[in-house]
Write an enzyme that holds these catalytic residues in place. Structure first.
Site, PDB file in Angstrom:
ATOM      1  N   LYS A 193       0.879  -1.182   0.000  1.00 36.83           N
ATOM      2  CA  LYS A 193       0.000   0.000   0.000  1.00 36.83           C
ATOM      3  C   LYS A 193       0.911   1.225   0.000  1.00 36.83           C
ATOM      4  CE  LYS A 193      -1.885   3.024   1.994  1.00 36.83           C
ATOM      5  NZ  LYS A 193      -1.663   4.437   1.565  1.00 36.83           N
TER       6      LYS A 193
ATOM      7  N   GLU B 238       9.949   1.975  10.558  1.00 32.49           N
ATOM      8  CA  GLU B 238      10.974   2.998  10.295  1.00 32.49           C
ATOM      9  C   GLU B 238      10.236   4.333  10.317  1.00 32.49           C
ATOM     10  OE1 GLU B 238      13.222   2.091   6.784  1.00 32.49           O
ATOM     11  OE2 GLU B 238      13.938   0.224   7.637  1.00 32.49           O
TER      12      GLU B 238
ATOM     13  N   GLU C 108       9.436  17.141  13.966  1.00 35.48           N
ATOM     14  CA  GLU C 108       9.937  16.838  12.630  1.00 35.48           C
ATOM     15  C   GLU C 108       9.188  17.704  11.620  1.00 35.48           C
ATOM     16  OE1 GLU C 108       8.888  13.058  10.769  1.00 35.48           O
ATOM     17  OE2 GLU C 108      10.967  12.819  10.140  1.00 35.48           O
TER      18      GLU C 108
ATOM     19  N   CYS D 164      14.073  10.935   6.179  1.00 36.57           N
ATOM     20  CA  CYS D 164      13.991  10.588   7.604  1.00 36.57           C
ATOM     21  C   CYS D 164      15.306  10.824   8.315  1.00 36.57           C
ATOM     22  CB  CYS D 164      13.567   9.136   7.761  1.00 36.57           C
ATOM     23  SG  CYS D 164      14.659   8.016   6.870  1.00 36.57           S
TER      24      CYS D 164
END
Ligand code: NAD
Length: 503
Positions: A191, A266, A397, A300
């Site tokens: 997905k 992750e 973030e 990331c």
């Protein structure tokens, strides 16, 4: 080097091909619309133009894809590893042959600059090759002797797995999860992120043309709250490999709990680049700016917090600001472009909101801090100075080309600031002192550290984070541990004297 005009013409042609049929789901070797016929649009962040209609999959589509993955599992599991290796190398060859199409499509769908994306397709091929070569030995285990018994361990593929991926470098990241799953003998339902669906369909088509059996890799497009949720809740999906935001990871863990789903996460990061005054400062400036302004900062492992020793703070941040001001912003297919548009207006709005927040929190905007141009999702490479670690711009973030610079006195303070965030993905350390490097790396609470270098990936090494940045490791054999079950069989070395009960 090819020009922007040539690249655009080629990209238009590639996308027109996709646009004709739309981006369908791909189940059991067939391109199929969503069961209810629903679609959504994917747009290019360059000019917000529609690129294609995309099948809007929901739980019925997930059910069909999981059924296909379940049916394909026994034959794929039982195929000799050497044969799987051959097929996966053929997939890598086919990815390389269509690297330009993948790269150009990805640039238009995500806004990432071609100078970085041209390598992303090739890195995808490398992921397939690396894990393909490990397929023949994936089931191997250990022999462990005890008094009178011989124990042998081996690994078995866990079953059909779900892979859920984000929109930053979507093609490369998908291969990073899908290649080891396939190499270990699992079948997959993928997905991809709703903001960047174009290349996931290319991957499954390329893989099947190269010989991957039908049903081994299936694709359902759609949104997290319906297709994603249904995949994580499905009882026939044995594990979920997820790359995305930390709070989505929490939701997936909760959704998977009733079926005791194995998860691999992750997640996000707020990674420090820590610069001591004894470092090679020229290299440190290059590395700090590369790790936040490349890939639009939508990465990331980006170095989004710059911790600089007080004695060099003003000079160092001035140099970083000068680089940020010089960076070329532009069309992602322009070979000169470094920073392209952010993925989507929704994300652009989020990043712009941090510019306002920085002002409110009392930081100084030393570079950027504003939208670029009037069309598309472009923002200027940005540096916040006069910040402290309590500010939200230092804790959250932002996931854009935005760097928050914080001064520190000595190594104790550097360590305290570095560790004082919820995340723990990566850290970058710049110092001329071996003693400082060892002291800091022993104490930093992150999964990956690079000393006097930027993020240099090596596939056999473990990749992953601690704290809110993730659960589990990818790379090397660590990936196989996730996609496989380890079983133990014990044999007696001589006729075994079983204790007698009741007599
Ligand atoms: P996201 O969490 O919003 O979405 C990621 C994927 O999860 C998408 O496919 C989305 O549709 C799906 N999803 C959303 N809600 C779901 C739900 N309830 N159930 C199942 N699936 C659901 O992340 P994003 O905004 O696409 O990506 C950016 C994030 O990814 C950043 O936080 C970044 O740090 C992280 N990231 C981490 C790594 C790493 O290796 N640690 C690598 C790349 C990106």
């Amino acid at each position: 080097m090819t020009s922007l005009q040539e690249n655009r013409a080629k990209a238009e042609a590639y996308i027109a091909q996709r646009g004709e049929t739309g981006v369908m789901n791909h189940i059991n070797g067939q391109s199929v619309p969503a069961a209810d016929g629903a679609t959504f649009q994917t747009i290019s962040p360059v000019d917000l133009r529609k690129l294609a209609d995309v099948a809007h999959g929901k739980s019925a589509d997930i059910d069909a894809a999981v059924a296909a993955a379940k049916a394909a599992f026994p034959a794929w599991r039982d195929m000799p590893g050497a044969k799987r290796r051959k097929i996966l190398h053929a997939v890598a060859d086919a990815i390389e042959a269509r690297a330009e199409e993948i790269a150009f499509t990805e640039c238009m769908d995500t806004g990432q600059a071609i100078r970085f994306m041209s390598k992303a397709a090739l890195r995808g091929a490398e992921n397939f090759r690396f894990f393909a070569d490990k397929a023949p030995e994936a089931q191997d285990g250990k022999t462990l002797r005890s008094a009178g018994q011989l124990n042998t361990t081996s690994r078995r593929p866990i079953g059909p797995v779900g892979v859920i991926t984000p929109w930053n470098t979507p093609f490369m990241l998908s291969t990073w999860k899908i290649a080891p799953a396939l190499a270990s003998g699992c079948t997959v339902v993928h997905k991809p992120a709703e903001f960047s669906p174009m290349t996931a369909k290319l991957l499954v088509e390329i893989a099947e043309e190269a010989g991957l059996p039908k049903g081994v890799l299936n694709l359902v497009n759609g949104f997290g709250e319906d297709a994603g949720k249904a995949l994580t809740e499905h009882p026939d999906i044995k594990a979920v490999a997820f790359v995305g935001e930390s709070r989505t990871g929490s939701m997936i863990m909760a959704q998977g709990a009733p079926t005791l789903k194995r998860v691999h996460f992750e997640l996000g990061g707020k990674n420090p680049v820590i610069v001591f005054d004894d470092a090679d400062l020229d290299s440190a400036v290059d590395a700090a700016t590369f790790m936040i302004y490349s890939l639009n900062g939508e990465r990331c492992t980006s170095s989004s917090r710059l911790l600089v020793q007080e004695s060099i703070y003003d000079d160092f941040t001035r140099r970083v600001a000068a680089v940020a001001d010089r960076i070329k912003i532009g069309h992602p297919l322009d070979p000169e472009t470094v920073v392209g548009p952010l993925i989507h207006p929704v994300h652009e709005k989020k990043v712009l909101s941090y510019f306002a927040l920085a002002r409110k929190e009392g930081a100084t905007i030393a570079a950027g801090g504003e939208k670029y141009g009037s069309e598309g999702c472009f923002v200027r490479p940005t540096l916040f100075t006069n910040a402290n670690n309590d500010m939200r711009i230092a804790q959250e973030e932002i996931f854009g080309p935005v760097l928050t610079a914080i001064p520190f006195k000595d190594r104790d303070e550097a360590l305290k600031i570095a560790n004082d965030v919820q995340y723990g993905l990566s850290a970058y350390l710049w110092t001329g002192s071996l003693d400082t490097a060892i002291w800091m790396t022993e104490r930093l609470e992150v999964g990956m550290m690079w000393v006097n270098s930027e993020n240099v990936r090596h596939l056999p090494t473990p990749f992953g984070g601690v704290k809110s940045s993730g659960i589990g490791r990818d790379g090397g054999d660590w990936s196989f541990d996730f996609y496989m079950e380890t079983v133990n069989v014990s044999f007696p070395l001589a006729p075994h004297a079983t204790p007698k009960l009741g007599g």
